[in-house]
Scaffold this active site. Structure first.
Site, short mmCIF file in Angstrom:
data_model
loop_
_atom_site.label_atom_id
_atom_site.label_comp_id
_atom_site.label_asym_id
_atom_site.label_seq_id
_atom_site.Cartn_x
_atom_site.Cartn_y
_atom_site.Cartn_z
N ASP A 52 0.83 -1.21 -0.02
CA ASP A 52 0.09 0.04 0.07
C ASP A 52 0.85 1.25 0.02
O ASP A 52 2.16 1.35 0.34
CB ASP A 52 -1.06 0.02 1.38
CG ASP A 52 -2.19 1.07 0.93
OD1 ASP A 52 -2.03 1.92 0.20
OD2 ASP A 52 -3.14 1.05 1.69
C1 BGC Z 1 -4.98 3.37 -0.07
C2 BGC Z 1 -4.95 2.53 -1.07
C3 BGC Z 1 -4.78 3.12 -2.57
C4 BGC Z 1 -3.51 4.11 -2.51
C5 BGC Z 1 -3.08 4.77 -3.50
C6 BGC Z 1 -3.79 4.33 0.08
O1 BGC Z 1 -3.61 5.30 0.79
O2 BGC Z 1 -4.96 3.08 1.10
O3 BGC Z 1 -6.17 1.84 -1.11
O4 BGC Z 1 -4.88 2.34 -3.55
O5 BGC Z 1 -3.25 4.86 -1.27
O6 BGC Z 1 -3.76 6.04 -3.81
#
Ligand code: BGC
Length: 733
Positions: A220
């Site tokens: 993530d």
């Molecule tokens: C989120 C993800 C997301 C990623 C990219 C993170 O903060 O938890 O779900 O895909 O950011 O934006």
């Protein structure tokens, strides 16, 4: 490639691109959020740039789509998303989010499917298959036990092995094993003290060795805190880059990181590039914006759940005068806040759609409240009451303000804003023919629902929601959504309430496997609306099921579903399994199969639902594996967890794997064991036992067999050793 180049491939090039190496012919890939639309950043905004992406179709977020209980629809939405990704040259769409809705407070519940892992797995797998059918990769997230936003970057989800296996992992497992998502995204949080990004057991032993995951693990965004530990645990790609490639290089040079591990991570990136190359080669433009808007409308209509409809006040009759009240009718809330926010290609609103169907002279509008959660305004209230008084029916659009729920924080209550409650009171007094339509990404408390004659739970329905809502209100389409999460009477009723969201960087999953209806149904706890519930404008008859065993632990259930009402509609047949006798505590019932069927009036169709071995098993913490016990199982076939129409009792054979007896197994366990009981007989121990008084027998049954020797209860150490050896020998034969 040299070592530096290899290391560079395990981290992104920038916020949204993987690292490319032109000299080695390795292109860079573009990945974007996700999940319910493409959020491709415009070039002229900053990296995160929420709300500033290139327009793309905003389909219903998972909370909506999940309520359709329709994997075919999820597949088609996935295909449409895949086509949009191709046109926008996006290689990987960052979704689906399949975390379990442990608490209604989780700020990101709108992005997740269900409180039930079977349901989330089925919908998520279809979505992945749809997107990937277009040559676009997906990212199954957030792996794992990411069930709250509070302290999400540090908190440790302290969850026992069985709960993890039965509740928090199966949706991931099913999607991996049935749909092979191109990537899996590891979560921010820790699991039992270890960061998901450093969790070798999770990322390698379970995900790859057990489930056979062949794709790439991406972090993530910002989830990696130690590059070397992350690569060693199984993270193949860190996003976005932390500019710490030198740590990987040093670790390989010093022997702390095996170069083969790095090579494997590189190979997975190269595989991803190969796998998504079809998608990238598409010649834009390939998607028809209007056709996709139509899919968004269709999905929205299938997602809304009709919770109540007293006296069939819905559908609205032609010619009725309608007071449309509530700012959400004009300014829809159609998606949640945070990384999933899409800039829609167009946006329907219910007020326009209702006016179009009913005719302007039959519609009065009053805003009733402002969408910013401001206190009630006397003027807005008066206008609303006037509109309601002057009309045959009042349709009140209520819901949660955008600020109430978002990625990044959790709610602290599940109440509707006070101003809206006051508005409902006033409108209902002015006109009891009040219908409420809700817009909310997660469950709200509903003690006020007695004031609504009909209640349509609209969740967040994406860009086509306004039109779809009007079609549902007027009966052009019959509602067919079903709850994928229980609506409790009160927040405090939720099983995680005592533990959520934890403190001191830990959250204890103290409710164990008793999540959602597993808890409410086991305790026979009243709820506002049960899991699986949803009404229609027609009625259905579920015929007598024919239950057939297709193997020792597999079952096929067939039954006819007949539309017994006057309009076309859809029903969801749900199968819950109740284990009559288990050696561990088990939820009262668990969803293990479902099928949605759409029928014209008087038409019928036979649905067949198959139950596999897993439908009957539990995760044994003692044996660290799934255990299927032999015995009677009650199959419950119905249309919600509380509306069971048929029951069927079957005997399953069990997995036949003998329980291994040892010196700590109780005398009772020995007696119940097919081999143990024979050995006890042979050694004369059972004869001794039979001679005991009944109370002595009870005491002895509960004793580990070793204690019998220690307490001198007619058994010597040698005798005991002989018993254990005998039972093990017998079990092996
Ligand atoms: C989120 C993800 C997301 C990623 C990219 C993170 O903060 O938890 O779900 O895909 O950011 O934006």
């Amino acid at each position: 490639m040299n070592l530096e180049q290899k290391a560079s491939l395990t981290s992104g090039a920038d916020f949204w691109h993987t690292q490319g190496i032109p000299s080695a012919d390795i292109p860079s890939l573009l990945v974007t959020d996700g999940p319910h639309g493409i959020r491709k950043q415009r070039d002229d905004v900053d990296a995160i740039g929420l709300g500033q992406s290139i327009p793309a179709t905003c389909f219903p977020p998972a909370v909506g789509l999940a309520s359709s209980w329709d994997p075919d629809l999820a597949y088609r939405v996935g295909c449409a998303l895949g086509d949009e990704a191709r046109e926008l040259q996006v290689s990987v769409l960052l979704g689906p989010g399949v975390n379990i809705k442990r608490s209604p407070l989780c700020g990101r519940n709108f992005e997740y499917f269900s409180e039930d892992p079977f349901h989330a797995g089925r919908l998520g797998a279809a979505w992945v298959q749809g997107v990937q059918s277009r040559g676009i990769g997906t990212s199954l997230k957030h792996f794992a036990a990411n069930n709250q936003e509070t302290d999400r970057l540090r908190v440790s989800a302290d969850v026992d092995e069985r709960t993890l296996r039965e509740i928090y992992l199966p949706a991931f497992e099913h999607i991996v094993t049935s749909a092979q998502p191109a990537t899996v995204m590891c979560a921010y949080n820790k699991i039992n003290g270890t960061f998901a990004s450093e969790h070798h057991e999770l990322l390698t032993e379970i995900l790859r060795d057990e489930w056979g995951f062949e794709g790439l693990v991406v972090s993530d965004w910002g989830a990696v805190s130690d590059r070397v530990k992350a690569v060693a645990a199984g993270v193949d790609l860190e996003m976005p880059p932390s500019n710490t490639d030198a740590e990987i290089v040093d670790a390989v040079r010093s022997g702390d990181l095996d170069e083969a591990t790095l090579d494997r991570a590189n190979t997975r990136l190269l595989d991803l590039i190969r796998r998504t190359s079809d998608g990238r080669q598409a010649d834009p433009p390939i998607f028809d914006r209007n056709a996709h808007h139509a899919v968004a409308r269709e999905a929205a209509a299938a997602s809304a759940v009709l919770l109540k409809n007293v006296g069939s006040i819905l559908p609205l009759a032609p010619g009725q005068s309608i007071a449309v009240i509530g700012e959400f009718a004009r300014t829809p809330r159609y998606q949640g806040a945070g990384s999933s926010q899409v800039v829609p290609t167009q946006l329907d609103n219910a007020l326009d759609a209702i006016t179009e169907i009913a005719g302007a002279d039959h519609v009065r509008f009053a805003a009733g409240f402002t969408i910013d959660d401001a206190p009630a305004s006397a003027r807005l209230l008066t206008d609303a009451v006037q509109a309601a008084t002057a009309s045959d029916v009042a349709v009140l659009f209520l819901g949660l303000p955008a600020e109430a729920e978002s990625e990044g924080f959790d709610r602290t209550d599940i109440d509707l804003p006070v101003a809206q409650r006051e508005l409902l009171d006033a409108v209902q007094q002015a006109n009891p023919n009040t219908v409420v339509v809700l817009s909310n990404g997660a469950v709200v408390e509903m003690s006020w629902d007695t004031k609504a004659r009909a209640l349509l739970e609209g969740w967040l329905l994406g860009q086509g929601g306004g039109h779809a809502t009007a079609e549902l209100l007027f009966g052009r389409i019959s509602p067919s959504g079903k709850l994928a999460e229980t609506i409790p009477l009160r927040l405090q009723d939720n099983p995680s309430h005592l533990f959520f969201p934890g403190g001191e960087q830990h959250v204890r999953y103290g409710e164990g496997v008793y999540v959602g209806y597993r808890y409410y149904d086991t305790l026979d706890h009243d709820v506002a609306y049960p899991f699986g519930h949803g009404l229609s404008y027609t009625t259905f008859k579920l015929g007598e099921p024919i239950v057939r065993k297709t193997g020792p632990n597999t079952v096929e259930i067939s039954l006819s579903v007949t539309n017994t009402g006057a309009v076309r509609g859809a029903e969801v047949v749900q199968v819950y399994v109740h284990d009559e006798q288990a050696s561990v505590d088990r939820p009262e019932q668990e969803l293990k199969g479902f099928a949605k069927v759409t029928l014209d009036p008087s038409a019928d169709e036979t649905v067949t639902i198959t139950l596999d071995d897993r439908s009957f098993s539990y995760w044994s913490q003692l044996h660290h594996r799934w255990v299927t016990e032999p015995g009677a199982v009650d199959l419950r076939i119905g249309v919600s967890s509380r509306d069971i129409r048929h029951r069927a009792r079957i005997e399953i054979d069990g997995d036949g794997i003998p329980v291994v007896l040892n010196a700590t197994s109780t005398f009772g366990e020995w007696l119940a064991h097919p081999v143990g009981s024979v050995v006890l007989k042979e050694t004369g121990a059972s004869t001794q036992y039979e001679r005991m008084s009944w109370e002595m027998r009870k005491i002895v049954e509960a004793m580990p067999i070793s204690k019998l020797a220690a307490l001198g209860l007619g058994m010597s150490r040698e005798h005991l050793d002989a018993l254990v050896a005998g039972a093990t020998h017998e079990a092996k034969r």
